[in-house]
Design a protein around this motif. Structure first.
Motif, PDB file in Angstrom:
ATOM      1  N   MET A 129       0.812  -1.219   0.000  1.00  0.00           N
ATOM      2  CA  MET A 129       0.000   0.000   0.000  1.00  0.00           C
ATOM      3  C   MET A 129       0.846   1.270   0.000  1.00  0.00           C
ATOM      4  N   ILE A 130       2.139   1.163   0.276  1.00  0.00           N
ATOM      5  CA  ILE A 130       2.940   2.376   0.453  1.00  0.00           C
ATOM      6  C   ILE A 130       3.513   2.869  -0.877  1.00  0.00           C
ATOM      7  N   ILE A 131       3.821   4.151  -0.904  1.00  0.00           N
ATOM      8  CA  ILE A 131       4.351   4.774  -2.118  1.00  0.00           C
ATOM      9  C   ILE A 131       5.713   4.179  -2.464  1.00  0.00           C
ATOM     10  N   ASP A 132       5.974   4.111  -3.760  1.00  0.00           N
ATOM     11  CA  ASP A 132       7.245   3.575  -4.236  1.00  0.00           C
ATOM     12  C   ASP A 132       8.398   4.435  -3.734  1.00  0.00           C
ATOM     13  N   GLY A 133       9.448   3.760  -3.287  1.00  0.00           N
ATOM     14  CA  GLY A 133      10.647   4.457  -2.826  1.00  0.00           C
ATOM     15  C   GLY A 133      10.698   4.672  -1.329  1.00  0.00           C
ATOM     16  N   SER A 134       9.561   4.608  -0.643  1.00  0.00           N
ATOM     17  CA  SER A 134       9.568   4.756   0.811  1.00  0.00           C
ATOM     18  C   SER A 134      10.019   3.446   1.437  1.00  0.00           C
ATOM     19  N   LYS A 135      10.575   3.534   2.645  1.00  0.00           N
ATOM     20  CA  LYS A 135      11.193   2.375   3.272  1.00  0.00           C
ATOM     21  C   LYS A 135      10.595   2.083   4.639  1.00  0.00           C
ATOM     22  N   PRO A 136       9.958   0.918   4.801  1.00  0.00           N
ATOM     23  CA  PRO A 136       9.563   0.515   6.153  1.00  0.00           C
ATOM     24  C   PRO A 136      10.820   0.446   7.017  1.00  0.00           C
ATOM     25  N   SER A 137      10.722   0.990   8.202  1.00  0.00           N
ATOM     26  CA  SER A 137      11.909   1.173   9.020  1.00  0.00           C
ATOM     27  C   SER A 137      11.548   0.923  10.480  1.00  0.00           C
ATOM     28  N   GLY A 138      12.390   1.385  11.380  1.00  0.00           N
ATOM     29  CA  GLY A 138      12.111   1.173  12.793  1.00  0.00           C
ATOM     30  C   GLY A 138      12.979   2.041  13.681  1.00  0.00           C
ATOM     31  N   LEU A 139      12.919   1.733  14.959  1.00  0.00           N
ATOM     32  CA  LEU A 139      13.655   2.543  15.921  1.00  0.00           C
ATOM     33  C   LEU A 139      15.177   2.462  15.739  1.00  0.00           C
ATOM     34  N   PRO A 140      15.751   1.312  15.329  1.00  0.00           N
ATOM     35  CA  PRO A 140      17.204   1.327  15.071  1.00  0.00           C
ATOM     36  C   PRO A 140      17.589   2.325  13.976  1.00  0.00           C
ATOM     37  N   GLU A 141      16.780   2.392  12.923  1.00  0.00           N
ATOM     38  CA  GLU A 141      17.066   3.331  11.846  1.00  0.00           C
ATOM     39  C   GLU A 141      16.878   4.777  12.327  1.00  0.00           C
ATOM     40  N   LEU A 142      15.868   4.994  13.197  1.00  0.00           N
ATOM     41  CA  LEU A 142      15.675   6.335  13.753  1.00  0.00           C
ATOM     42  C   LEU A 142      16.865   6.719  14.638  1.00  0.00           C
ATOM     43  N   ALA A 143      17.345   5.774  15.431  1.00  0.00           N
ATOM     44  CA  ALA A 143      18.517   6.048  16.269  1.00  0.00           C
ATOM     45  C   ALA A 143      19.738   6.356  15.405  1.00  0.00           C
ATOM     46  N   ASN A 144      19.877   5.631  14.304  1.00  0.00           N
ATOM     47  CA  ASN A 144      20.987   5.896  13.380  1.00  0.00           C
ATOM     48  C   ASN A 144      20.850   7.288  12.762  1.00  0.00           C
ATOM     49  N   LEU A 145      19.625   7.675  12.462  1.00  0.00           N
ATOM     50  CA  LEU A 145      19.398   9.019  11.917  1.00  0.00           C
ATOM     51  C   LEU A 145      19.818  10.076  12.936  1.00  0.00           C
ATOM     52  N   PHE A 146      19.445   9.877  14.213  1.00  0.00           N
ATOM     53  CA  PHE A 146      19.865  10.811  15.269  1.00  0.00           C
ATOM     54  C   PHE A 146      21.391  10.949  15.278  1.00  0.00           C
ATOM     55  N   ALA A 147      22.065   9.802  15.156  1.00  0.00           N
ATOM     56  CA  ALA A 147      23.519   9.781  15.291  1.00  0.00           C
ATOM     57  C   ALA A 147      24.248  10.354  14.080  1.00  0.00           C
ATOM     58  N   THR A 148      23.621  10.295  12.905  1.00  0.00           N
ATOM     59  CA  THR A 148      24.348  10.674  11.694  1.00  0.00           C
ATOM     60  C   THR A 148      23.925  11.995  11.071  1.00  0.00           C
ATOM     61  N   CYS A 149      22.792  12.553  11.475  1.00  0.00           N
ATOM     62  CA  CYS A 149      22.377  13.799  10.831  1.00  0.00           C
ATOM     63  C   CYS A 149      22.992  14.999  11.562  1.00  0.00           C
ATOM     64  N   ASP A 150      23.120  16.089  10.814  1.00  0.00           N
ATOM     65  CA  ASP A 150      23.679  17.317  11.378  1.00  0.00           C
ATOM     66  C   ASP A 150      22.610  18.139  12.105  1.00  0.00           C
ATOM     67  N   ARG A 151      21.403  18.063  11.625  1.00  0.00           N
ATOM     68  CA  ARG A 151      20.275  18.764  12.253  1.00  0.00           C
ATOM     69  C   ARG A 151      19.085  17.817  12.284  1.00  0.00           C
ATOM     70  N   PHE A 152      18.312  17.884  13.381  1.00  0.00           N
ATOM     71  CA  PHE A 152      17.137  17.035  13.508  1.00  0.00           C
ATOM     72  C   PHE A 152      15.954  17.900  13.915  1.00  0.00           C
ATOM     73  N   ILE A 153      14.881  17.760  13.182  1.00  0.00           N
ATOM     74  CA  ILE A 153      13.665  18.541  13.441  1.00  0.00           C
ATOM     75  C   ILE A 153      12.556  17.569  13.785  1.00  0.00           C
ATOM     76  N   ASN A 154      11.864  17.816  14.891  1.00  0.00           N
ATOM     77  CA  ASN A 154      10.771  16.956  15.310  1.00  0.00           C
ATOM     78  C   ASN A 154       9.474  17.757  15.272  1.00  0.00           C
ATOM     79  N   LEU A 155       8.552  17.342  14.427  1.00  0.00           N
ATOM     80  CA  LEU A 155       7.265  18.028  14.300  1.00  0.00           C
ATOM     81  C   LEU A 155       6.184  17.144  14.917  1.00  0.00           C
ATOM     82  N   MET A 156       5.596  17.654  16.007  1.00  0.00           N
ATOM     83  CA  MET A 156       4.633  16.850  16.761  1.00  0.00           C
ATOM     84  C   MET A 156       3.288  17.532  16.938  1.00  0.00           C
ATOM     85  N   ALA A 157       2.968  18.562  16.174  1.00  0.00           N
ATOM     86  CA  ALA A 157       1.725  19.342  16.263  1.00  0.00           C
ATOM     87  C   ALA A 157       1.594  20.107  17.556  1.00  0.00           C
TER      88      ALA A 157
END
Length: 118
Positions: free
Chosen positions: A90-118
């Motif tokens: 059902m998901i759009i082509d190119g998007s990747k099912p992921s999880g908390l390990p990938e989110l933790a890796n994103l925290f560790a490797t990105c230069d800036r992190f933006i969290n939008l929570m309404a």
């Protein structure tokens, strides 16, 4: 620069996804790499079966267009997908099912992190 953006709210209830898309477009125009991590109800926006009314924006299509430009990835929390009944077909082509390990890796490797929570 690598920028991570996390969104957690439904795509057509709040405008956080619109904000994330605008930030991503501006960053990509300046040559930055952007990863969008969709968590909780925001995973709904990767459902390619969404058919917004004619006057509304098509967020899934917009995400596909950004991925096609390059330097833009969409990661989807797999547990959040399961909870909402969204399957990989059902998901759009190119998007990747992921999880908390990938989110933790994103925290560790990105230069800036933006969290939008309404």
């Amino acid at each position: 620069m690598k920028i991570g953006i996390q969104v957690m709210v439904p795509p057509y209830t709040y405008e956080d996804l619109d904000t994330a898309i605008k930030i991503a477009e501006a960053a990509m125009e300046k040559g930055h790499e952007v990863t969008l991590f969709l968590f909780a109800d925001s995973v709904i926006c990767t459902n390619k079966n969404i058919k917004p009314i004619r006057i509304d924006r098509n967020i899934p299509q917009k995400l596909v267009e950004l991925m096609q430009k390059g330097n833009f990835e969409v990661h989807i929390c797999g547990i959040c997908m399961d909870y909402r009944g969204i399957t990989t077909d059902m998901i759009i082509d190119g998007s990747k099912p992921s999880g908390l390990p990938e989110l933790a890796n994103l925290f560790a490797t990105c230069d800036r992190f933006i969290n939008l929570m309404a």
